[in-house]
Design a protein around this motif. Structure first.
Motif, short mmCIF file in Angstrom:
data_model
loop_
_atom_site.label_atom_id
_atom_site.label_comp_id
_atom_site.label_asym_id
_atom_site.label_seq_id
_atom_site.Cartn_x
_atom_site.Cartn_y
_atom_site.Cartn_z
N ASP A 295 -0.32 -0.09 -5.12
CA ASP A 295 -1.53 0.48 -5.74
C ASP A 295 -1.32 1.85 -6.39
O ASP A 295 -2.11 2.26 -7.23
CB ASP A 295 -2.73 0.49 -4.77
CG ASP A 295 -2.45 1.23 -3.48
OD1 ASP A 295 -1.31 1.66 -3.25
OD2 ASP A 295 -3.41 1.38 -2.68
N HIS A 296 -0.26 2.57 -6.02
CA HIS A 296 0.09 3.85 -6.65
C HIS A 296 1.36 4.33 -6.00
O HIS A 296 1.88 3.70 -5.07
CB HIS A 296 -1.02 4.90 -6.46
CG HIS A 296 -1.50 4.97 -5.05
ND1 HIS A 296 -0.78 5.59 -4.07
CD2 HIS A 296 -2.59 4.44 -4.44
CE1 HIS A 296 -1.43 5.45 -2.92
NE2 HIS A 296 -2.51 4.74 -3.11
N ASP B 19 0.82 -1.21 0.00
CA ASP B 19 0.00 0.00 0.00
C ASP B 19 0.85 1.26 0.00
O ASP B 19 1.69 1.45 0.89
CB ASP B 19 -0.90 -0.02 1.25
CG ASP B 19 -2.14 0.80 1.06
OD1 ASP B 19 -2.27 1.49 0.04
OD2 ASP B 19 -3.01 0.74 1.96
N ASP B 20 0.64 2.11 -0.98
CA ASP B 20 1.32 3.42 -1.04
C ASP B 20 2.83 3.32 -1.17
O ASP B 20 3.56 4.22 -0.74
CB ASP B 20 0.99 4.27 0.22
CG ASP B 20 -0.43 4.80 0.23
OD1 ASP B 20 -1.27 4.29 -0.53
OD2 ASP B 20 -0.70 5.74 1.01
N CYS C 30 -6.07 4.71 -3.38
CA CYS C 30 -6.22 3.27 -3.04
C CYS C 30 -7.40 2.58 -3.71
O CYS C 30 -7.22 1.65 -4.49
CB CYS C 30 -6.38 3.10 -1.54
SG CYS C 30 -5.05 3.79 -0.57
N LYS D 199 -0.67 11.27 -2.73
CA LYS D 199 -1.01 10.73 -4.05
C LYS D 199 -1.96 11.68 -4.78
O LYS D 199 -1.93 12.87 -4.59
CB LYS D 199 -1.66 9.36 -3.85
CG LYS D 199 -2.64 9.32 -2.69
CD LYS D 199 -2.37 8.15 -1.74
CE LYS D 199 -3.44 8.07 -0.68
NZ LYS D 199 -3.21 7.02 0.31
CA LIG Z 1 -2.84 3.14 -1.37
#
Ligand SMILES: [Ca+2]
Ligand SMILES: [Ca+2]
Length: 464
Positions: A305-306, A37-38, A77, A318
């Motif tokens: 996810d990014h 995540d992230d 997300c 983000k």
């Molecule tokens: Ca995320």
């Protein structure tokens, strides 16, 4: 009998590099999907930060194909994950923000998520941590056979280094064993050490480095706070930007706030510490695979996810359409996949679904928006037929090719960057007459009939 089938499967896989379709009656490979995540490009194998330490993921990148120019569909997300799991672009399903869950998006009613599709094809599905932002509930509940655990936590009772809210950070708790991510990694590793009667699809969603950035002290100790490099964030970079991009909708702190309330260096330090902790969790999962009976029959795919800004362009987190927000780690490794050789072609996380279908020899799903990366698995230099499109909020798009990024906002404002000599995207070339043709050729890919935004019931905020 199972052993015989496995032996046949191993034979097929080891002698047939990137074959894709398994022979009839043989057992298709397992899938281990790890998403983080992230996590931006601050990993050794992407070179996004000179000091970062990610030995486990670096090793995985060496063992497979490192897609070094991979981009998310939406740099936030929930819609990013919905897009990966449905195989459909946000401009097809209409989720551009955190609001709606997969199950409530009408256009996804008949679109099986990846886990559901693999299950339909005879796979056993195991999943834990953060995969879909809203989880596998409601109509998606049956997609998962085995729950490997949740995500988040623990958090200290008092704020440590940020005045309030989710952006706190620091050395907490005492040990890795108290971390939810590490518990999940151990559960996944234990399941990977078992024999399975069916092929399995395991998805493991590690939550760090997502805020709040708490990990045990030893991860902070990996870095010398005084010497770590800070991101390049010259104020002059902003002078050639259009003034319009959704800053009013940004829920994260501004760079000015971080510098005023917080501690830029401390937060960069905390992010690096969290990245190394997440890397250790990846290592623990991979150890489970390597020590068990499934190593030779399991495709591994790792992605985030990014991306994540830590001050670049005076921005945090983000939601922008710049490289820091859209670029993600993305590796595919496993039996038959060539070792090493980075792919520099722009690819999308949307490509995961059709690629896994091909690698596992399952019936194709023509309605998917991504492209199979089988050509790039065979030859790192193979061109992807289309550029990659990332979208942030309705009708703001970035078009990314191997060398260029073109951004068009809903109000018509533009940016253009040449990555061959401007990897930081400092110089906006959109108004430069020499690049008019390049700009026009990229603009042809702008989505023409983007799905209107699906909002969560009660969410009346305007998106333009
Ligand atoms: Ca995320
Ligand atoms: Ca600039």
């Amino acid at each position: 009998m199972i052993r015989i089938i496995q032996a046949i499967c191993l034979g097929v896989l080891s002698s047939a590099p990137v074959q894709g379709a398994h022979e009839k009656d043989s057992r298709p490979p397992n899938v281990l999907m790890i998403c983080i995540d992230d996590l931006n490009d601050w990993v050794g194998f992407l070179g996004g930060h000179p000091d970062v330490k990610t030995p486990h993921m670096d090793r995985l990148a060496e063992q497979g194909r490192n897609f070094a120019n991979a981009h998310c569909v939406v740099p936030v997300c929930s819609p990013s994950r919905v897009s990966v799991m449905s195989g459909l672009h946000a401009t097809t399903h209409g989720s551009y923000d955190l609001g709606p869950s997969y199950q409530t998006i009408k256009r996804l009613k008949d679109a099986p998520c990846m886990q559901a599709y693999f299950k339909e094809q005879g796979y056993r599905t195991l999943s834990g941590g953060k995969i879909l932002h809203h989880g596998f509930n409601g109509s998606l509940k049956d997609a998962i056979d085995v729950n490997l655990g949740g995500y988040g936590g623990p958090r200290p009772k008092k704020q440590m280094n940020w005045p309030g809210g989710g952006w706190d950070w620091g050395a907490f708790p005492e040990s890795d064993d108290e971390m939810t991510d590490f518990k999940l990694a151990k559960n996944a590793a234990a399941a990977l050490k078992e024999k399975h009667d069916q092929p399995f699809f395991m998805s493991v969603g590690i939550f760090r480095p997502h805020v709040p950035m708490f990990v045990p002290q030893k991860w902070f100790d990996l870095y010398d706070r005084k010497k770590i490099a800070l991101p390049k964030a010259p104020l002059a970079d902003l002078t050639d930007l259009p003034p319009n991009f959704n800053r009013r909708l940004n829920i994260e702190p501004t760079h000015a706030e971080v510098q005023e309330k917080g501690d830029w260096r401390g937060m960069v330090h905390a992010y690096l510490a969290c990245v190394s902790f997440a890397d250790m969790c990846v290592g623990a999962v991979l150890d489970g695979l390597n020590e068990g009976p499934n190593k030779e029959s399991t495709i591994i795919v790792l992605w985030s996810d990014h991306g994540f800004h830590l001050g670049e362009k005076q921005h945090w987190a983000k939601r922008t359409l710049w490289e820091e927000s859209t670029r993600t780690p993305f590796i595919i490794a496993g039996p038959g996949i060539e070792k090493g050789g980075d792919c520099r072609e722009a690819v999308s996380l949307l490509d995961i679904y059709p690629t896994l279908i091909d690698l596992c020899g399952l019936p194709k799903r023509k309605e998917l928006d991504g492209l199979s990366l089988m050509p790039q698995l065979k030859n790192a230099k193979a061109a992807r037929k289309e550029p990659v499109i990332s979208t942030s909020y309705y009708e703001n798009h970035a078009i990314r090719t191997k060398d260029w990024r073109y951004i068009r906002y809903a109000d018509g404002a533009e940016e253009l960057y040449d990555h061959r000599n401007d990897p930081d995207e400092f110089t906006n070339l959109a108004k430069h007459p020499n690049h008019r043709e390049m700009k026009q050729s990229l603009a042809k890919w702008l989505p023409k009939d983007a799905a209107p935004e699906v909002k969560k019931p009660g969410d009346q905020r305007k998106r333009k």
